[in-house]
Structures are given as C-alpha cells and as structure tokens.
Design a protein around this motif. Structure first.
Motif, mmCIF file in Angstrom:
data_model
loop_
_atom_site.group_PDB
_atom_site.id
_atom_site.type_symbol
_atom_site.label_atom_id
_atom_site.label_comp_id
_atom_site.label_asym_id
_atom_site.label_seq_id
_atom_site.Cartn_x
_atom_site.Cartn_y
_atom_site.Cartn_z
ATOM 1 N N SER A 532 -8.273 13.624 -42.763
ATOM 2 C CA SER A 532 -6.862 13.830 -42.426
ATOM 3 C C SER A 532 -5.907 13.070 -43.331
ATOM 4 N N THR A 614 -0.435 10.954 -47.225
ATOM 5 C CA THR A 614 -0.188 12.114 -46.367
ATOM 6 C C THR A 614 -1.232 12.162 -45.264
ATOM 7 N N TYR A 615 -0.747 12.194 -44.029
ATOM 8 C CA TYR A 615 -1.618 12.325 -42.861
ATOM 9 C C TYR A 615 -1.353 13.687 -42.252
ATOM 10 N N ASN A 616 -2.390 14.527 -42.211
ATOM 11 C CA ASN A 616 -2.208 15.920 -41.800
ATOM 12 C C ASN A 616 -3.290 16.312 -40.805
ATOM 13 N N LEU A 618 -2.572 19.127 -38.776
ATOM 14 C CA LEU A 618 -2.077 20.429 -38.326
ATOM 15 C C LEU A 618 -3.238 21.403 -38.155
ATOM 16 N N THR A 621 -1.867 25.103 -41.597
ATOM 17 C CA THR A 621 -0.810 24.639 -42.497
ATOM 18 C C THR A 621 0.325 25.651 -42.618
ATOM 19 N N PHE A 629 2.138 16.003 -39.167
ATOM 20 C CA PHE A 629 2.232 15.950 -40.620
ATOM 21 C C PHE A 629 3.140 14.770 -40.950
ATOM 22 N N GLN A 631 4.199 11.913 -44.038
ATOM 23 C CA GLN A 631 4.121 11.592 -45.460
ATOM 24 C C GLN A 631 5.072 10.443 -45.776
ATOM 25 N N SER A 669 10.907 16.290 -35.615
ATOM 26 C CA SER A 669 10.819 15.843 -36.999
ATOM 27 C C SER A 669 11.776 14.686 -37.227
#
Length: 811
Positions: A532, A614-616, A618, A621, A629, A631, A669
């Motif tokens: 991730s 970046t931690y993702n 999701l 995408t 998400f 960053q 967000s």
C-alpha cells in the motif's frame, strides 16, 4: 442283425466325419500358409504422384521389402500418408509380392484471398487461418479456417457474419483459396438483467461486469459486444464482488445469452443466489511446525473479528503469512484457512493452520502463448523461480499480478510432474491483447488560464516492444494554450521492482494577466515499501519565461518597441520599479508592480529534487468506493538555477460506500502546503502557490489569496477540506457513465513577503467556503466534470467562477 448294421453305419459315419475334418483343417492350414506367403512385400509401387517423390511416399509408409503387411498395417499406412496433409485420397492394396500405394495429391495453395471484409483487415484474417500460400490445400483445414473467421467476427459483435470458402484452379496443380465474407450488422446487447439480487441493484452489478448494454457511445467504447468468454469472465467478477462484500454463499445459478434474430441483439439474464451476509468471527493462527511463533504472525493478517467477510483479505493474509514464514526459514510451510460458519449469528470464524507442506521444488517455469511479451516480463511477476520451493499461494499471487498488468485476455497457470518426484513444472498459458491506445479528445474548459476550446491527441503503449514499458506522447491545443508531453516508465529498473522513468514537457499560455512558457522535465524512481505504501524520488528542472499578453513587442535589451502605435520605454528598463515613487514611465505588463518586476527578471531556471510518499488502499483506482489515498512530499530547489526554496505539500482522500443499494459514494478530502525560501534571497513571486477552484470550487483559477491591484501574487501557505457524495443519475442508464454530485468546500491561501506593500491585500488566512452540485461523465476520453458552486464565504477582492467545466480527477 439290424442293431449290428446300425453300429457299422455309425462307425463309418464317424470315420467319414474325421476324414472330412482332417481335410478341412489341412485346407485351412494351406490357405493360411498361402496368405502368409502373399503378405511378404518384395517391392512397393507408387501410383498417382506428380509432385511428391515416390521415395518420399515409400518412406512415409514405413514398409521395407521382405516385410509382412497385414490389413491393419495397410490401414496404418493410409493414416500416416493422410496425416502429411499432402494427399486428398490414399489407397493401399497388395498384388502378390507388390504393395501398391495409390495417391491423389492435394493442390498447392497459390494465394489466400479475402473478399467482402472491411471491419477486419486482410492482415488480421491471414494471421487467423491455417491455410497458407505454398502449402498443400486441405478441405478440412479450410473449413476450420471458416469457423475461425466466424469466431473473430463474433468477437467484434457481428455474430451473423456468413463465411464460405471456394477454390480457383490456376493450372499446374495450384489453386487460389478465396474466403467470401458477408460481415452483416453489429450484434448488440439489448439488455442485461439480473434475477435474485436483493443486496445490490441491477445498475450496481452492471458496473462490476465488463459487458455493457448498447448505447449512444457503444460505437466508440465497443463494450457491448457479446462474447461467451467475456460472459464467463464476468461470472467470475460477480463471484469475487460478492465474496469480497460478505456473501460467502453466493452462487450463480445461470447466465444465459439469448439472440433475437429479428433485432440482431442479445438479451442476457444472470440469475443469482446471494445467500446471507457474513462478518468475521474469531480469527486464530495455529501451527504444527515446531519453532513457529504464531503470536508474531497476527500483525500480518488483514482479517479482523467483526469486519465484513472478504475473500480478498483472506488471500492477502495468506500471502503475507507465507512470505513471512519463508523469510524466516520455513520455505515449505503451507498455510490453509479453515472457516467455521455460524449460521445463526452469520459469522465466519477463520483459523489459519500452518503445516509442513510437501517438499517440492520448481524445476522450470514454462511460458506459452506470448508472441509479443518477452518471457522475462512474465517471469518477473513471480516471487519464485526455478529451484525455489513450490508454493501454491505465491503462484496464485503471480497469476493476479499478471492479470493486473492488463497485457492479457487470459492467464492460466497449471502444474505438471517434473523429471523427479520432488520437482514440479509450472506452466503459464497467456492470451495477449492489444496494449496500445490512441486517444482523441476535445471540448471546452473554463479552468482559468486554459479557458476556451481544447483538443488533445495522445498515443500510449503499456507494453512497449513487449518489454512491459510504458510510453505516452500527447499534445494539447486550446485557444490560448499549447501543451506537449512525453513520458516513459520502466517498471522493473535494474531487474528490481523499481519504477524508473522520465517526463519531458512544453507548456505555453497566452491568456490571463500575462503570458507564460514553461519547458522542463524530470527523472524519477519509485519503490514499493509495502503493498500500500510507495516512495518516489525525482530530480526536476524547468525554465519559465513570462511576458506581456497585450501584443507589445520588445527588443533584445528589453526596450518596448510599440504600444498602441506609440513608442514607450519598457518598464524593464526601470532600475528599481518597486521603489519608484512616480510609478512606471510606460504601460506595465499588469496592474501589479510586483508581478511586473518578476516578469522582467524572467526567464527563471529551477533545479530541484523532490520526494513523496503515497499510501493507497483504494479498492479501484479509476472508480473508488472504499479506501484511502494519502500523498505527502517535499521539493528542495537550489541545486543550481535561480530558485532556492523548500516546498511541502500533503493531500488525503477517504472514500466510503454510503449506500450499497443506491450506490452512493462519500468522499472526504483535505490538503495543505507551505513554501519557504532560504539562502537570503527570499522567495520569487512565481514560486508561491496559486490557488482557486482547485481547492474551493466557485472561485476562479488563482481566484483567492494575496493580490496587488487585483493581480494574484500567490501565497506561501494553503489548507483546504471538502466533503462530497456522488450517485447514479435516476432514469439514466448506468452504462452511459453519468453520475451526479453534491459537495461543500472550504479553504484558504495566505502568507506573503509582500505584506504591507502598496495595494497588497489578502495575506491573512481568511476562510473561503462554497457548496454546489456537479455532473460527472466517465467519457471515452477521460473523466469530464461540470460544477456549479455558490460561494458562501468570500472576500471582496476574490475572483469568482461559479460554473466550471473541464477534465477531472477524483483525487
């Protein structure tokens, strides 16, 4: 007397019968001997051949003079000669000691021609058929080619295509083979319906599968083409979807595609049994291998008691446990999840049992079906190689990675016994698909300096030269803008899972308060830390030039040549315009002396290094419904060039499916940034952040923050937050890709070293806020969004833009 006579007659009859039997037996033996003698072949005579040498035919028969040939062996000779594909008829018989082989040769193919085709080109059809020039013509092969051509037309949505084959004699045993094709009309998908679904609506499930109903844009997207293979793939996608949303008992009862010949359309009906929704019960780890510390393994699990059941999280947990055990010396450890359903409470307890698996090694990895993709591109997706311990979990993870590349229509991995009992051959079968894309787009954008009609053309290839590299070339044109970009990425730099690449760009704008031109590029490398978390490091360089947008021309010394028909001295000739109490002696670039001075000081060269994390998490995408998400990064300028600053930025988005039934997606967000100069030179005004509608909708591009005489100066700090919900539009087919949105934004841009200068305002952190609605379209050219926002908190000097339209990104 009579009795004696009967006895004599019986004895005579028996004697006669014995004599006849003996004679018959002798006759059979003599006949058999005669057949055996006749079966000996002394010579082989070939009849009917014209092009094929007689010796070649004799060699195919595999018969030697002096050999006995039975009827079954004669049949075998016929089969062997037919299998060569050289003959249309073969017969074998024996006359005395001569074996006669009579053949009728197949005609030789001179040309393979296609007539009536336009949707599939000749070169594509030629690659599908087995009938080839200079080869022997075979009716069976030609008929198989007919079926292959029909299948190709079915895949592009023309199931009613008619194909037949004929030959044209051209003499000397040669023929032209002609495939006559009637392509017919496109066979569409009129409807896709679901039966038995209660937890998810039809429109939600249609978003899971790849097949789509025919619509206005189907001629572009081509996703309304029925294919049985695609339907099977969609069945598996539905299973994964339900299994990952708690429905462990989900079943597909039937998936039927009915063709209505009168409409030339398919009607697809998928009947499902959803079952109950489960959550995780107690989660345990047990081991039968001495020395394994099970307590240290719980941190590797993705499954937690009380969470909604997800098959993917179990798969991820298996991979994590397997890798952890292997790295600690347990290469043959085998992890097996065992579930215990509680039907009353609708929970599934999971016990991960660690056993010593069979000691098997990978002898080799055999790859088949790849004509474009290099073998090493496929092999590098495996965490195991030849000689390593065989582990089914890691093999399945490699399969998932290969599918995620999107280079292949199908990926199938099987095993076969190796040369020894403890060795395994891993067989990878792939079916490649096109990986290049040509994109054409156009529209109208209201994004600040880029306002006006826009057009973009781009070419990208995800598997460049079969090496797995990504390359994209694009060009964009607007009323006042020009953009050119080239990007290249090598996903496995130096043979490791490092994504290295470069970008080169040229951007020019002749709108707004002043003209700008930017030329630059970067070198970057990214490395995964976990599944991730990814880290990226880059070197960036760019040159920026700013100037007038009013048609004014200047000579090489900066002297203005003409302005409204009169000659004036350029503002750039003023030695110290910011301190000039009398103002400028000529019409300025803008109404801001600060900006004018910055324009005069251009061009600027910025040389910097940057990093980001970046931690993702999701789930998707392109169309996220769950996950984070995040960053964050910094840029350090000062490695040469004119700029010396540290710029820090961060942004985060959280997605959550608020209603499964209505497919309502919530999003929160936020973001923040700071830029600070160092080295005693202070910040250049163009190094500041320029913000507006990108953080608070309803405001113009560069619409908030510090200004001088109405001209944006940018700010040293910004912060923003937003909340949004998106939903399918009622009464509109989901396949069209439209969604509605409601949102609320808040944010501010503040801080400037020009605080206190004449007519400079907005340097404080006053909050701006807005609320509005949006329309999102997942178009074939990329996501397009229209927003209407009403500012709720604003300042008198802010610039508003309540309506905005342009290309959009979700995060």
């Amino acid at each position: 007397m009579k009795a004696g006579t009967n006895i004599v007659r019986t004895a005579a009859a028996i004697a006669l019968s014995s004599t006849v039997l003996a004679a018959t037996t002798l006759g059979v033996q003599l006949a058999t001997a005669g057949v055996a003698m006749a079966a000996v072949v002394n010579r082989i005579e070939v009849v009917g051949n014209k092009r094929v040498e007689a010796d070649t035919i004799r060699s195919f028969s595999q018969v030697k003079p002096g050999q006995n040939v039975s009827e079954s062996e004669q049949d075998a000779i016929v089969r062997r000669l037919f299998s060569t594909g050289l003959f249309s008829d073969v017969s074998v018989n024996q006359s005395g000691g001569t074996l006669v082989i009579k053949v009728a040769e197949n005609e030789i193919v001179n040309q393979v021609l296609f007539q009536g085709n336009s949707k599939i080109k000749d070169v594509q059809l030629a690659s599908l058929v087995q009938t080839q020039p200079r080869a022997a013509y075979s009716k069976a092969t030609a008929q198989a080619d007919v079926e292959a051509i029909k299948k190709a037309y079915t895949k592009i949505g023309r199931s009613d295509a008619v194909v037949n084959v004929q030959t044209q004699e051209i003499g000397q045993g040669r023929v032209n083979v002609i495939f006559n094709i009637q392509e017919g009309d496109r066979t569409k998908i009129a409807s896709i319906s679901f039966v038995g679904n209660n937890a998810f609506s039809d429109s939600r499930l249609k978003g899971v599968i790849s097949l789509k109903e025919s619509g206005l844009l189907s001629f572009i997207q081509r996703d309304d083409v029925y294919d049985p293979d695609k339907l099977h793939t969609d069945e598996e996608a539905l299973r994964r979807f339900y299994y990952n949303h708690g429905y462990a008992d989900f079943r597909i009862l039937s998936a039927v595609a009915e063709l209505d010949a009168s409409q030339n359309s398919y009607f697809i009906t998928i009947t499902v049994d959803e079952g109950e929704r489960y959550t995780y019960g107690p989660v345990k780890i047990d081991s039968t291998i001495p020395g394994v510390d099970t307590q240290s393994l719980y941190s590797e699990l993705k499954t937690q008691e009380g969470d909604t059941y997800s098959a993917k999280k179990i798969e991820d947990s298996l991979v994590n446990l397997t890798n952890h055990l292997a790295s600690n010396g347990y290469a043959f450890a085998q992890v097996t999840p065992r579930g215990d359903r509680d039907f009353t409470n609708r929970t599934i307890a999971v016990n991960y049992v660690i056993d010593q698996g069979p000691r098997a090694y990978i002898e080799r990895i055999e790859i088949r079906g790849n004509s474009k993709t290099r073998d090493y591109v496929i092999r590098r997706e495996f965490d195991v190689s030849e000689g390593d311990a065989f582990n089914q979990v890691l093999i399945q993870r490699a399969k998932q990675r290969l599918e995620d590349l999107k280079y292949f229509d199908k990926v199938n991995i099987t095993t076969a016994p190796g040369s020894e009992p403890d060795k395994v051959i891993v067989i990878v079968d792939v079916s490649e698909k096109p990986t290049g894309e040509l994109s054409l787009g156009g529209g109208y954008t209201t994004s600040g300096d880029s306002s006006g009609p826009v057009a973009e053309v781009g070419i990208q290839e995800r598997n460049f030269l079969g090496r797995g590299q990504f390359i994209k070339v694009s060009a964009g044109f607007g009323t006042n803008t020009q953009n050119y970009n080239l990007s290249f990425t090598e996903p496995y730099f130096l043979g490791r899972r490092l994504a290295a690449g470069f970008d080169v760009y040229y951007n020019k704008s002749t709108s707004g308060d002043y003209d700008s031109k930017m030329v630059g590029g970067d070198l970057r490398i990214a490395a995964p830390i976990t599944d991730s978390l990814t880290a990226q490091l880059a070197y960036n360089i760019k040159s920026e030039t700013f100037g007038s947008n009013n048609g004014t021309e200047y000579d090489s010394q900066g002297n203005q040549l003409a302005y409204n028909g009169a000659n004036y001295k350029s503002t750039c000739s003023n030695p110290n315009p910011l301190q000039d109490p009398n103002g400028y002696s000529a019409p300025p670039y803008t109404d801001s002396p600060i900006i004018n001075q910055a324009i005069c000081d251009s061009p600027y060269l910025t040389s910097s290094v940057s990093y980001s994390l970046t931690y993702n998490t999701l789930d998707n995408t392109n169309d996220p419904r769950d996950g984070f998400f995040v960053q964050a990064g910094q840029e350090f300028a000062g490695l040469g060039g004119d700029a010396k600053f540290v710029k820090s930025t961060a942004k985060a988005s959280y997605f959550k499916l608020l209603s499964e039934e209505y497919d309502v997606i919530g999003q929160l967000s936020g973001g923040a940034g700071n830029v600070s100069g160092f080295g005693g030179g202070g910040l250049r005004v163009f190094d500041n952040f320029f913000k507006g509608q990108d953080i608070v909708r309803g405001f113009d591009y560069k619409g908030i923050g510090p200004r001088q005489n109405g001209v944006a100066l940018g700010g040293e700090n910004y912060a923003n937050a937003s909340a949004e919900a998106t939903f399918p539009l009622p009464l509109i087919s989901r396949d069209l890709g439209f969604r509605g949105a409601v949102f609320a934004d808040a944010g501010s841009l503040w801080g400037s070293e020009y605080d206190g200068f004449t007519n400079v305002v907005g340097t404080d952190a006053k909050l701006r806020a807005s609320a509005g609605v949006g329309l999102i379209w997942a178009s074939p050219f990329g996501p397009i969004r229209v927003n209407y926002a009403q500012p709720l908190m604003k300042q008198s000097y802010d610039k508003l833009q309540q309506f905005s339209f342009g290309f959009s990104s979700r995060f």
